[in-house]
Design a protein around this motif. Structure first.
Motif, PDB file in Angstrom:
ATOM      1  N   GLU A  84     -14.266  94.124  39.848  1.00 30.49           N
ATOM      2  CA  GLU A  84     -15.597  94.211  39.222  1.00 30.49           C
ATOM      3  C   GLU A  84     -15.759  93.216  38.083  1.00 30.49           C
ATOM      4  O   GLU A  84     -16.803  92.575  37.940  1.00 30.49           O
ATOM      5  CB  GLU A  84     -15.831  95.636  38.712  1.00 30.49           C
ATOM      6  N   PHE A  85     -14.746  93.092  37.246  1.00 27.12           N
ATOM      7  CA  PHE A  85     -14.833  92.216  36.078  1.00 27.12           C
ATOM      8  C   PHE A  85     -14.166  90.856  36.320  1.00 27.12           C
ATOM      9  O   PHE A  85     -14.121  90.037  35.415  1.00 27.12           O
ATOM     10  CB  PHE A  85     -14.210  92.902  34.858  1.00 27.12           C
ATOM     11  N   ASP A  86     -13.646  90.655  37.514  1.00 29.62           N
ATOM     12  CA  ASP A  86     -12.942  89.422  37.855  1.00 29.62           C
ATOM     13  C   ASP A  86     -11.905  89.110  36.774  1.00 29.62           C
ATOM     14  O   ASP A  86     -11.849  88.012  36.224  1.00 29.62           O
ATOM     15  CB  ASP A  86     -13.939  88.273  38.020  1.00 29.62           C
ATOM     16  N   HIS A  87     -11.099  90.126  36.483  1.00 26.08           N
ATOM     17  CA  HIS A  87     -10.131  90.035  35.383  1.00 26.08           C
ATOM     18  C   HIS A  87      -8.834  89.422  35.896  1.00 26.08           C
ATOM     19  O   HIS A  87      -7.900  90.109  36.305  1.00 26.08           O
ATOM     20  CB  HIS A  87      -9.881  91.425  34.800  1.00 26.08           C
ATOM     21  N   TYR A  88      -8.783  88.110  35.836  1.00 28.68           N
ATOM     22  CA  TYR A  88      -7.646  87.382  36.380  1.00 28.68           C
ATOM     23  C   TYR A  88      -6.357  87.633  35.597  1.00 28.68           C
ATOM     24  O   TYR A  88      -5.268  87.522  36.151  1.00 28.68           O
ATOM     25  CB  TYR A  88      -7.956  85.882  36.428  1.00 28.68           C
ATOM     26  N   THR A 119      -6.429  91.805  16.362  1.00 28.14           N
ATOM     27  CA  THR A 119      -5.343  90.853  16.606  1.00 28.14           C
ATOM     28  C   THR A 119      -5.124  90.669  18.109  1.00 28.14           C
ATOM     29  O   THR A 119      -4.993  89.542  18.597  1.00 28.14           O
ATOM     30  CB  THR A 119      -4.040  91.349  15.943  1.00 28.14           C
ATOM     31  N   TYR A 120      -5.104  91.767  18.840  1.00 24.62           N
ATOM     32  CA  TYR A 120      -4.968  91.740  20.297  1.00 24.62           C
ATOM     33  C   TYR A 120      -6.105  90.916  20.914  1.00 24.62           C
ATOM     34  O   TYR A 120      -5.882  90.070  21.773  1.00 24.62           O
ATOM     35  CB  TYR A 120      -4.995  93.182  20.806  1.00 24.62           C
ATOM     36  N   LEU A 121      -7.323  91.172  20.446  1.00 27.59           N
ATOM     37  CA  LEU A 121      -8.477  90.489  21.009  1.00 27.59           C
ATOM     38  C   LEU A 121      -8.498  89.003  20.679  1.00 27.59           C
ATOM     39  O   LEU A 121      -9.025  88.203  21.460  1.00 27.59           O
ATOM     40  CB  LEU A 121      -9.771  91.154  20.528  1.00 27.59           C
ATOM     41  N   SER A 122      -7.929  88.616  19.549  1.00 33.39           N
ATOM     42  CA  SER A 122      -7.891  87.188  19.232  1.00 33.39           C
ATOM     43  C   SER A 122      -7.022  86.446  20.247  1.00 33.39           C
ATOM     44  O   SER A 122      -7.368  85.345  20.683  1.00 33.39           O
ATOM     45  CB  SER A 122      -7.402  86.958  17.804  1.00 33.39           C
ATOM     46  N   ALA A 123      -5.919  87.058  20.647  1.00 29.37           N
ATOM     47  CA  ALA A 123      -5.078  86.453  21.684  1.00 29.37           C
ATOM     48  C   ALA A 123      -5.808  86.432  23.027  1.00 29.37           C
ATOM     49  O   ALA A 123      -5.758  85.431  23.763  1.00 29.37           O
ATOM     50  CB  ALA A 123      -3.762  87.212  21.809  1.00 29.37           C
ATOM     51  N   MET A 124      -6.504  87.516  23.340  1.00 29.14           N
ATOM     52  CA  MET A 124      -7.223  87.583  24.611  1.00 29.14           C
ATOM     53  C   MET A 124      -8.363  86.564  24.667  1.00 29.14           C
ATOM     54  O   MET A 124      -8.540  85.879  25.672  1.00 29.14           O
ATOM     55  CB  MET A 124      -7.767  88.997  24.846  1.00 29.14           C
ATOM     56  N   PHE A 125      -9.136  86.476  23.589  1.00 33.51           N
ATOM     57  CA  PHE A 125     -10.235  85.517  23.581  1.00 33.51           C
ATOM     58  C   PHE A 125      -9.710  84.085  23.614  1.00 33.51           C
ATOM     59  O   PHE A 125     -10.342  83.203  24.201  1.00 33.51           O
ATOM     60  CB  PHE A 125     -11.153  85.723  22.375  1.00 33.51           C
ATOM     61  N   GLY A 126      -8.556  83.848  22.997  1.00 31.15           N
ATOM     62  CA  GLY A 126      -7.953  82.523  23.086  1.00 31.15           C
ATOM     63  C   GLY A 126      -7.677  82.141  24.530  1.00 31.15           C
ATOM     64  O   GLY A 126      -7.957  81.021  24.952  1.00 31.15           O
ATOM     65  N   LEU A 159     -11.321  82.155  26.682  1.00 37.39           N
ATOM     66  CA  LEU A 159     -12.181  81.009  26.399  1.00 37.39           C
ATOM     67  C   LEU A 159     -11.453  79.691  26.643  1.00 37.39           C
ATOM     68  O   LEU A 159     -12.065  78.715  27.083  1.00 37.39           O
ATOM     69  CB  LEU A 159     -12.700  81.078  24.961  1.00 37.39           C
ATOM     70  N   GLY A 160     -10.168  79.661  26.352  1.00 34.60           N
ATOM     71  CA  GLY A 160      -9.392  78.441  26.534  1.00 34.60           C
ATOM     72  C   GLY A 160      -9.190  78.066  27.991  1.00 34.60           C
ATOM     73  O   GLY A 160      -9.137  76.890  28.346  1.00 34.60           O
ATOM     74  N   SER A 161      -9.071  79.064  28.851  1.00 30.32           N
ATOM     75  CA  SER A 161      -8.834  78.779  30.268  1.00 30.32           C
ATOM     76  C   SER A 161     -10.111  78.364  30.996  1.00 30.32           C
ATOM     77  O   SER A 161     -10.049  77.671  31.994  1.00 30.32           O
ATOM     78  CB  SER A 161      -8.244  80.005  30.974  1.00 30.32           C
ATOM     79  N   GLY A 162     -11.248  78.837  30.498  1.00 25.77           N
ATOM     80  CA  GLY A 162     -12.513  78.538  31.160  1.00 25.77           C
ATOM     81  C   GLY A 162     -12.732  79.336  32.433  1.00 25.77           C
ATOM     82  O   GLY A 162     -13.687  79.109  33.162  1.00 25.77           O
ATOM     83  N   ARG A 163     -11.856  80.294  32.708  1.00 23.38           N
ATOM     84  CA  ARG A 163     -11.955  81.075  33.943  1.00 23.38           C
ATOM     85  C   ARG A 163     -12.708  82.389  33.759  1.00 23.38           C
ATOM     86  O   ARG A 163     -13.049  83.042  34.746  1.00 23.38           O
ATOM     87  CB  ARG A 163     -10.554  81.394  34.464  1.00 23.38           C
ATOM     88  N   ALA A 164     -12.964  82.795  32.542  1.00 20.28           N
ATOM     89  CA  ALA A 164     -13.584  84.093  32.284  1.00 20.28           C
ATOM     90  C   ALA A 164     -15.072  84.063  32.600  1.00 20.28           C
ATOM     91  O   ALA A 164     -15.777  83.118  32.259  1.00 20.28           O
ATOM     92  CB  ALA A 164     -13.371  84.491  30.833  1.00 20.28           C
ATOM     93  N   LYS A 165     -15.523  85.108  33.244  1.00 22.56           N
ATOM     94  CA  LYS A 165     -16.941  85.277  33.551  1.00 22.56           C
ATOM     95  C   LYS A 165     -17.623  86.003  32.395  1.00 22.56           C
ATOM     96  O   LYS A 165     -16.974  86.630  31.558  1.00 22.56           O
ATOM     97  CB  LYS A 165     -17.101  86.097  34.840  1.00 22.56           C
ATOM     98  N   GLY A 166     -18.931  85.946  32.357  1.00 21.84           N
ATOM     99  CA  GLY A 166     -19.706  86.561  31.282  1.00 21.84           C
ATOM    100  C   GLY A 166     -19.501  88.059  31.171  1.00 21.84           C
ATOM    101  O   GLY A 166     -19.455  88.608  30.068  1.00 21.84           O
ATOM    102  N   LYS A 167     -19.352  88.729  32.292  1.00 19.46           N
ATOM    103  CA  LYS A 167     -19.174  90.182  32.289  1.00 19.46           C
ATOM    104  C   LYS A 167     -17.862  90.578  31.604  1.00 19.46           C
ATOM    105  O   LYS A 167     -17.811  91.538  30.848  1.00 19.46           O
ATOM    106  CB  LYS A 167     -19.195  90.687  33.732  1.00 19.46           C
ATOM    107  N   LEU A 168     -16.820  89.814  31.854  1.00 22.43           N
ATOM    108  CA  LEU A 168     -15.519  90.083  31.241  1.00 22.43           C
ATOM    109  C   LEU A 168     -15.566  89.801  29.738  1.00 22.43           C
ATOM    110  O   LEU A 168     -15.056  90.578  28.937  1.00 22.43           O
ATOM    111  CB  LEU A 168     -14.433  89.242  31.905  1.00 22.43           C
ATOM    112  N   LEU A 169     -16.213  88.713  29.347  1.00 20.37           N
ATOM    113  CA  LEU A 169     -16.355  88.395  27.923  1.00 20.37           C
ATOM    114  C   LEU A 169     -17.173  89.458  27.204  1.00 20.37           C
ATOM    115  O   LEU A 169     -16.871  89.833  26.071  1.00 20.37           O
ATOM    116  CB  LEU A 169     -16.994  87.018  27.747  1.00 20.37           C
ATOM    117  N   LEU A 170     -18.207  89.976  27.867  1.00 11.91           N
ATOM    118  CA  LEU A 170     -19.024  91.032  27.273  1.00 11.91           C
ATOM    119  C   LEU A 170     -18.223  92.306  27.070  1.00 11.91           C
ATOM    120  O   LEU A 170     -18.358  92.987  26.045  1.00 11.91           O
ATOM    121  CB  LEU A 170     -20.246  91.305  28.157  1.00 11.91           C
TER     122      LEU A 170
END
Length: 167
Positions: free
Chosen positions: A51-55, A106-113, A116-127
């Motif tokens: 659903e979230f395309d959570h790679y 702190t956990y989310l800073s690593a996840m967002f890195g 966003l850094g990979s460019g593979r995340a979809k909008g739904k997952l970022l939301l």
């Protein structure tokens, strides 16, 4: 101000409840063998990944496995304590809220890195992760505001007279 305090408490309780339930049921599937998980939980896990395309969850890299172990060891017990503390109005719940919020940020800073850094995340997952940023900030605000209120209240109370020693 009381309405804001109640709203923040409600957000933090919801966050703590999600973490208290999701960590052992969902996060554990990232680090434990699938044979240890019941079929309905595996189905929910697969649905979430699709659903979230959570790679990252689909093929967890080593850093993510480490984050999940830290969640299970630290955030899960703190979330359970936080739920209890807020619902029973314990003074120490400000500290557990602060701990949970800082850990999650702190956990989310690593996840967002990674996202966003990979460019593979979809909008739904970022939301989805942005929603957890709101929870984390609310927990931190609750922890900081509760501590400062308690310190002010304690500092402004009249001093008790000294007890006389009995001989």
């Amino acid at each position: 101000m009381a309405v804001v305090s109640v709203a923040v408490d409600a957000v933090v309780v919801l966050f703590s409840l999600i973490m208290a339930v999701a960590a052992p049921l969902f996060d554990s599937q990232v680090v434990l063998p699938a044979s240890l998980c019941p079929a309905p939980l595996l189905d929910i896990f697969r649905w979430f990944v699709a659903e979230f395309d959570h790679y990252i969850v689909a093929d967890p890299p080593p850093f993510f496995r480490g984050l999940v172990w830290i969640d299970l060891a630290l955030l899960w017990p703190v979330s359970v304590a936080n739920l209890y503390g807020i619902l029973t109005r314990r003074r120490w719940s400000a500290t557990t809220s602060l701990m949970a919020g800082i850990h999650m940020l702190t956990y989310l800073s690593a996840m967002f890195g990674e996202l966003l850094g990979s460019g593979r995340a979809k909008g739904k997952l970022l939301l989805l992760y942005a929603l957890f940023v709101v929870f984390a900030v609310a927990s931190i605000v609750r922890g900081l505001c509760s501590c400062s209120t308690q310190a002010t209240t304690a500092g402004s109370s009249p001093a008790r007279p000294a007890r006389k020693k009995r001989v």
